[in-house]
Motif scaffolding. Structure first.
Motif, short mmCIF file in Angstrom:
data_model
loop_
_atom_site.label_atom_id
_atom_site.label_comp_id
_atom_site.label_asym_id
_atom_site.label_seq_id
_atom_site.Cartn_x
_atom_site.Cartn_y
_atom_site.Cartn_z
N GLU A 114 0.72 -1.20 -0.03
CA GLU A 114 -0.11 -0.14 -0.15
C GLU A 114 0.93 1.40 0.03
O GLU A 114 0.20 2.62 -0.31
CB GLU A 114 -0.80 -0.05 1.32
N SER A 115 2.08 1.10 0.04
CA SER A 115 3.07 2.13 0.20
C SER A 115 3.50 2.53 -1.27
O SER A 115 4.33 3.38 -1.54
CB SER A 115 4.39 2.28 1.14
N ILE A 116 3.43 1.69 -2.29
CA ILE A 116 3.81 1.67 -3.75
C ILE A 116 3.25 3.13 -4.05
O ILE A 116 4.05 3.93 -4.77
CB ILE A 116 3.26 0.46 -4.43
N LEU A 190 -5.77 -10.40 0.45
CA LEU A 190 -6.18 -9.99 -1.00
C LEU A 190 -5.74 -8.73 -1.56
O LEU A 190 -5.21 -8.59 -2.68
CB LEU A 190 -7.69 -10.28 -1.26
N THR A 191 -5.79 -7.86 -0.48
CA THR A 191 -5.34 -6.47 -0.75
C THR A 191 -3.84 -6.76 -1.15
O THR A 191 -3.35 -5.87 -2.16
CB THR A 191 -5.57 -5.49 0.42
N THR A 192 -3.07 -7.22 -0.40
CA THR A 192 -1.71 -7.40 -0.61
C THR A 192 -1.57 -8.07 -2.11
O THR A 192 -0.53 -7.76 -2.66
CB THR A 192 -0.90 -8.43 0.42
N GLY A 193 -2.25 -9.08 -2.44
CA GLY A 193 -2.05 -9.66 -3.81
C GLY A 193 -2.43 -8.76 -4.98
O GLY A 193 -1.69 -8.80 -5.85
N ILE A 196 0.63 -6.19 -5.75
CA ILE A 196 2.09 -6.63 -6.20
C ILE A 196 2.15 -6.17 -7.75
O ILE A 196 3.18 -5.61 -7.96
CB ILE A 196 2.26 -8.05 -5.89
N PRO A 197 1.19 -6.39 -8.37
CA PRO A 197 1.23 -6.16 -9.95
C PRO A 197 1.30 -4.51 -10.10
O PRO A 197 1.69 -4.17 -11.25
CB PRO A 197 0.08 -6.69 -10.53
N LEU A 198 1.12 -3.81 -9.11
CA LEU A 198 1.12 -2.32 -9.43
C LEU A 198 2.71 -1.80 -9.30
O LEU A 198 2.60 -0.61 -9.67
CB LEU A 198 0.20 -1.63 -8.15
#
Length: 388
Positions: A114-116, A190-193, A196-198
């Motif tokens: 979520e820090s991305i 699910l939020t973590t998953g 990652i692609p972001l």
């Protein structure tokens, strides 16, 4: 690369030794092998003496972000980690915007996705570092699709869960957050998953020869990447394990001296991860098994916890003196004196597994322990407890 203007990489770690140690090891590689400047942002639980020791002894610059997150009593470990990282975002944003030299890349662990967007806003390249293996990565990033495809609990399915290009996952083998789809931990997972692609790329602590099939599916143009329309590179950067020459501990010399006196491959090493706990019954039975086997052993022990196998996750290294002995069979310590050693809470495992007297490793098989065992050629006996 110009000496006076090195590439600066900032790495973000969530609490827990299983996350912090791999992050610091990756940072070390950037410093020692690439001559980069590396800064580790470590969100800390402030409850583990070992965590504090590792932070203080790191070769890299470390900026601690103490967490003051408040949890509900029933919140599980993944939920707590995600909440801690979410609440740390203002501090992370503040540090990233002011840190010098300006970061060339921002690398986060899987609980920090979520820090991305913060780094994106600052025009900094972002990468996710998966300290585990490629198969878990595949399951994690494909879980949002499975969430839509599959009705009911995963463990109740009759067929394996299919992931494009990868080996299927038996329903009974899903990771802990997937055991109960009604729990908040599953939603955080699910939020973590989805996060990652972001990123601009993924780093995984594995290597091509070990997981070629899965890495191929994850890579650009692979079946899994196509299914997810994921157009970012995936790099196998492992195996990253601790360097014994850079690790020190007050207890290590005494332990190694004892191991030096034992025959080659004669000692069983038992440790169940940085935060693993057994039940009282499991601990007693293991003690009886060791005593009756009459084999040499080194056992990393901590007080049992009957409610949760990962109960020590945030408190590693916090037990006092002889606290553990009261949970062992009466007289066990005196009867096994000279035959084995008990190490409180945590040990410099890389020193132990690299010693010639170690003949086997009884482990919960977390990825860090698995890598350290494999790279030292020590046979494993698996006792799954949590996060294995």
């Amino acid at each position: 690369m110009e000496q006076d203007n090195p590439t600066h990489v900032v790495l973000l770690s969530s609490p827990g030794l299983g996350h912090l140690i791999p992050t610091i090891e990756l940072a070390k590689r950037f410093v020692l092998r690439q001559n980069f400047k590396a800064t580790v942002l470590a969100v800390t639980s402030q409850t583990s003496t070992v965590e504090t020791h590792i932070l203080r002894s790191s070769l890299c610059r470390v900026i601690e972000i103490p967490s003051s997150a408040i949890f509900h009593q029933n919140d599980r470990t993944v939920t707590r980690l995600c909440v801690m990282m979410r609440e740390a975002k203002p501090a992370i944003r503040n540090i990233l915007s002011k840190i010098t030299p300006r970061p060339s890349a921002f690398i986060v662990d899987i609980f920090s996705t979520e820090s991305i967007p913060i780094a994106k806003e600052l025009n900094i390249l972002t990468y996710v570092y998966v300290a585990s293996h490629a198969w878990l990565t595949s399951l994690l990033i494909y879980s949002p699709v499975l969430d839509v495809q599959i009705q009911g609990e995963y463990v109740d399915q009759e067929e394996p869960l299919k992931i494009p290009g990868c080996d299927p996952v038996r329903p009974e083998d899903v990771v802990h957050p997937m055991l109960d789809r009604t729990d908040r931990e599953y939603k955080e997972y699910l939020t973590t998953g989805r996060g990652i692609p972001l990123s601009d790329g993924v780093l995984i602590n594995t290597w091509e020869e070990l997981q070629h099939k899965t890495l191929q599916a994850l890579g650009e143009g692979g079946l899994l990447s196509q299914a997810l329309n994921m157009k970012i590179p995936v790099y196998a950067v492992g195996p990253l394990v601790r360097d014994p020459e850079l690790e020190t501990s007050d207890s290590t010399p005494l332990l190694l001296t004892w191991l030096d006196e034992q025959p080659s491959e004669s000692v069983a090493y038992l440790s169940f991860g940085s935060g693993g706990t057994m039940s009282s019954e499991q601990m007693r039975e293991l003690a009886w098994g060791l005593e009756l086997s009459e084999r040499r052993f080194v056992w990393v022990v901590r007080a049992p916890m009957d409610k949760a196998a990962d109960a020590a996750f945030f408190t590693t290294g916090s037990s006092k003196g002889d606290e553990v002995e009261k949970y062992l069979p009466e007289g066990f310590v005196s009867r096994t004196l000279g035959l084995g050693l008990l190490v409180q809470e945590w040990a410099q495992q890389i020193h132990i597994l690299g010693h010639g007297s170690i003949g086997g490793f009884v482990s919960h098989c977390g990825w860090g322990s698995t890598l350290e065992s494999v790279t030292n050629g020590v046979p494993l006996v698996a006792w799954p407890l949590y996060a294995e």
